[in-house]
Design an enzyme around this catalytic site. Structure first.
Site, PDB file in Angstrom:
ATOM      1  N   GLY A  26      -9.546 -13.129   7.152  1.00  0.00           N
ATOM      2  CA  GLY A  26     -10.051 -13.975   6.074  1.00  0.00           C
ATOM      3  C   GLY A  26      -9.341 -15.294   6.199  1.00  0.00           C
ATOM      4  O   GLY A  26      -9.281 -15.861   7.288  1.00  0.00           O
ATOM      5  N   GLU A  27      -8.763 -15.746   5.119  1.00  0.00           N
ATOM      6  CA  GLU A  27      -7.987 -16.987   5.147  1.00  0.00           C
ATOM      7  C   GLU A  27      -6.596 -16.657   4.619  1.00  0.00           C
ATOM      8  O   GLU A  27      -6.453 -16.291   3.447  1.00  0.00           O
ATOM      9  CB  GLU A  27      -8.713 -18.028   4.282  1.00  0.00           C
ATOM     10  CG  GLU A  27      -8.282 -19.445   4.537  1.00  0.00           C
ATOM     11  CD  GLU A  27      -8.378 -19.867   6.003  1.00  0.00           C
ATOM     12  OE1 GLU A  27      -9.398 -19.590   6.645  1.00  0.00           O
ATOM     13  OE2 GLU A  27      -7.404 -20.453   6.507  1.00  0.00           O
ATOM     14  N   SER A  28      -5.606 -16.765   5.481  1.00  0.00           N
ATOM     15  CA  SER A  28      -4.265 -16.301   5.090  1.00  0.00           C
ATOM     16  C   SER A  28      -3.691 -17.077   3.899  1.00  0.00           C
ATOM     17  O   SER A  28      -2.955 -16.519   3.090  1.00  0.00           O
ATOM     18  CB  SER A  28      -3.310 -16.375   6.285  1.00  0.00           C
ATOM     19  OG  SER A  28      -3.221 -17.692   6.769  1.00  0.00           O
ATOM     20  N   CYS A  73      -5.931 -10.497  12.176  1.00  0.00           N
ATOM     21  CA  CYS A  73      -6.197 -11.941  12.091  1.00  0.00           C
ATOM     22  C   CYS A  73      -5.421 -12.576  10.932  1.00  0.00           C
ATOM     23  O   CYS A  73      -4.200 -12.653  11.011  1.00  0.00           O
ATOM     24  CB  CYS A  73      -7.698 -12.174  12.029  1.00  0.00           C
ATOM     25  SG  CYS A  73      -8.129 -13.802  12.604  1.00  0.00           S
ATOM     26  N   ARG A 115      -1.111 -20.204  13.637  1.00  0.00           N
ATOM     27  CA  ARG A 115      -2.465 -20.139  13.065  1.00  0.00           C
ATOM     28  C   ARG A 115      -3.431 -20.991  13.887  1.00  0.00           C
ATOM     29  O   ARG A 115      -3.052 -21.997  14.461  1.00  0.00           O
ATOM     30  CB  ARG A 115      -2.453 -20.661  11.634  1.00  0.00           C
ATOM     31  CG  ARG A 115      -1.765 -19.751  10.654  1.00  0.00           C
ATOM     32  CD  ARG A 115      -1.862 -20.344   9.253  1.00  0.00           C
ATOM     33  NE  ARG A 115      -3.227 -20.429   8.790  1.00  0.00           N
ATOM     34  CZ  ARG A 115      -3.629 -21.221   7.795  1.00  0.00           C
ATOM     35  NH1 ARG A 115      -2.776 -21.984   7.164  1.00  0.00           N
ATOM     36  NH2 ARG A 115      -4.900 -21.240   7.433  1.00  0.00           N
ATOM     37  N   ILE A 160     -11.955 -14.895  15.797  1.00  0.00           N
ATOM     38  CA  ILE A 160     -12.597 -15.893  14.939  1.00  0.00           C
ATOM     39  C   ILE A 160     -11.520 -16.796  14.333  1.00  0.00           C
ATOM     40  O   ILE A 160     -10.723 -16.335  13.518  1.00  0.00           O
ATOM     41  CB  ILE A 160     -13.409 -15.214  13.812  1.00  0.00           C
ATOM     42  CG1 ILE A 160     -14.450 -14.261  14.399  1.00  0.00           C
ATOM     43  CG2 ILE A 160     -14.082 -16.262  12.925  1.00  0.00           C
ATOM     44  CD1 ILE A 160     -15.116 -13.356  13.394  1.00  0.00           C
ATOM     45  N   ARG A 161     -11.511 -18.042  14.746  1.00  0.00           N
ATOM     46  CA  ARG A 161     -10.444 -18.977  14.308  1.00  0.00           C
ATOM     47  C   ARG A 161      -9.092 -18.243  14.303  1.00  0.00           C
ATOM     48  O   ARG A 161      -8.351 -18.239  13.321  1.00  0.00           O
ATOM     49  CB  ARG A 161     -10.762 -19.568  12.926  1.00  0.00           C
ATOM     50  CG  ARG A 161     -11.812 -20.671  13.026  1.00  0.00           C
ATOM     51  CD  ARG A 161     -12.274 -21.207  11.697  1.00  0.00           C
ATOM     52  NE  ARG A 161     -11.195 -21.464  10.756  1.00  0.00           N
ATOM     53  CZ  ARG A 161     -10.439 -22.562  10.739  1.00  0.00           C
ATOM     54  NH1 ARG A 161     -10.615 -23.491  11.634  1.00  0.00           N
ATOM     55  NH2 ARG A 161      -9.521 -22.724   9.825  1.00  0.00           N
ATOM     56  N   HIS A 185     -10.496  -8.952  15.485  1.00  0.00           N
ATOM     57  CA  HIS A 185     -11.133  -8.229  14.369  1.00  0.00           C
ATOM     58  C   HIS A 185     -11.748  -6.903  14.806  1.00  0.00           C
ATOM     59  O   HIS A 185     -12.965  -6.837  15.004  1.00  0.00           O
ATOM     60  CB  HIS A 185     -12.271  -9.088  13.795  1.00  0.00           C
ATOM     61  CG  HIS A 185     -11.833 -10.252  13.008  1.00  0.00           C
ATOM     62  ND1 HIS A 185     -11.648 -10.218  11.651  1.00  0.00           N
ATOM     63  CD2 HIS A 185     -11.553 -11.513  13.381  1.00  0.00           C
ATOM     64  CE1 HIS A 185     -11.276 -11.392  11.213  1.00  0.00           C
ATOM     65  NE2 HIS A 185     -11.206 -12.217  12.240  1.00  0.00           N
ATOM     66  N   GLU A 188     -12.605  -4.502  13.123  1.00  0.00           N
ATOM     67  CA  GLU A 188     -13.562  -4.030  12.111  1.00  0.00           C
ATOM     68  C   GLU A 188     -14.954  -4.623  12.316  1.00  0.00           C
ATOM     69  O   GLU A 188     -15.902  -4.217  11.663  1.00  0.00           O
ATOM     70  CB  GLU A 188     -13.033  -4.331  10.703  1.00  0.00           C
ATOM     71  CG  GLU A 188     -13.055  -5.781  10.274  1.00  0.00           C
ATOM     72  CD  GLU A 188     -11.949  -6.641  10.890  1.00  0.00           C
ATOM     73  OE1 GLU A 188     -11.247  -6.176  11.813  1.00  0.00           O
ATOM     74  OE2 GLU A 188     -11.806  -7.799  10.460  1.00  0.00           O
TER      75      GLU A 188
END
Ligand code: GLN
Length: 192
Positions: free
Chosen positions: A46-48, A77, A103, A137-138, A174, A176
């Site tokens: 997600g976004e840490s 991630c 990051r 992903i990023r 990821h 998942e």
């Protein structure tokens, strides 16, 4: 066995679906009390920064640290960023795992990519020979590992993308988001 997934932000639903596929009892963790009775915890991508801010807002920082000192925790991630000790900048971190993480290490142009990884421990633990198809992903990279942390996988240029320290696991990618359940099975093998 009951495994929680931190459900503040990010793709927790995909982790829960994967665990259900493996017939594991699951729980969404949004409050400290949701950690009660869990045997392990997954922190999703997600976004840490957002996950960190929400964990502070819901008084989850200390309970998550205490949980991680006693149980298996896997960060994927953004989750790998959140469980690390050091990212070279200021944002809430659990500081559980002796890894330094960078990051968004693949920059803007190559934000997302997929590649096959040779993960010997994973193959051995699951009795399989196929490489692991990983989705980035990023993604962050694991810049370095300290203490008794072991490197599980690197990309061809040598940058580390999976590491393990005791029953703590960090992956830049990821698992998942694929149909390959081997990394989830590997994590479950770390739960005691
Ligand atoms: N770039 C995100 C971060 O820094 C991580 C991206 C992800 O989890 N897919 O938190």
């Amino acid at each position: 066995m009951k495994i929680g997934v931190l459900a503040l932000q990010g793709d927790f639903a995909e982790h829960i679906a994967m665990l259900k596929q493996l017939n594991v009892e699951t729980a969404e963790v949004r409050l400290p009390k949701h950690l009660d009775g869990l045997d392990g915890l997954i922190i999703p991508g997600g976004e840490s920064t957002t996950i960190g801010k929400l964990a502070v807002a819901y008084d989850l920082m200390e309970p998550l640290k205490t949980f991680g000192q006693r149980h298996a925790v896997w960060g994927t991630c953004a989750g790998a960023i959140f469980i690390s000790k050091d990212i070279g900048r200021d944002q809430p971190l659990l500081g559980l795992m002796d890894i330094k993480v960078e990051r968004n290490a693949f920059g803007r142009q190559v934000d997302s990519f997929e590649t096959d990884l040779d993960v010997p421990e994973l193959k051995q633990a699951t009795g399989t020979t196929k490489d692991y198809h990983a989705v980035f992903i990023r993604a962050p990279i694991i810049e370095s590992v300290q203490g008794d942390t072991r490197i599980l996988a690197s990309i061809p240029d040598g940058r580390i993308v999976a590491a393990q320290q005791g029953n703590l696991l960090a992956t830049s990618f990821h698992p998942e988001l694929t149909s390959d359940t081997r990394f989830h099975e590997y994590f479950l093998s770390l739960v005691d």
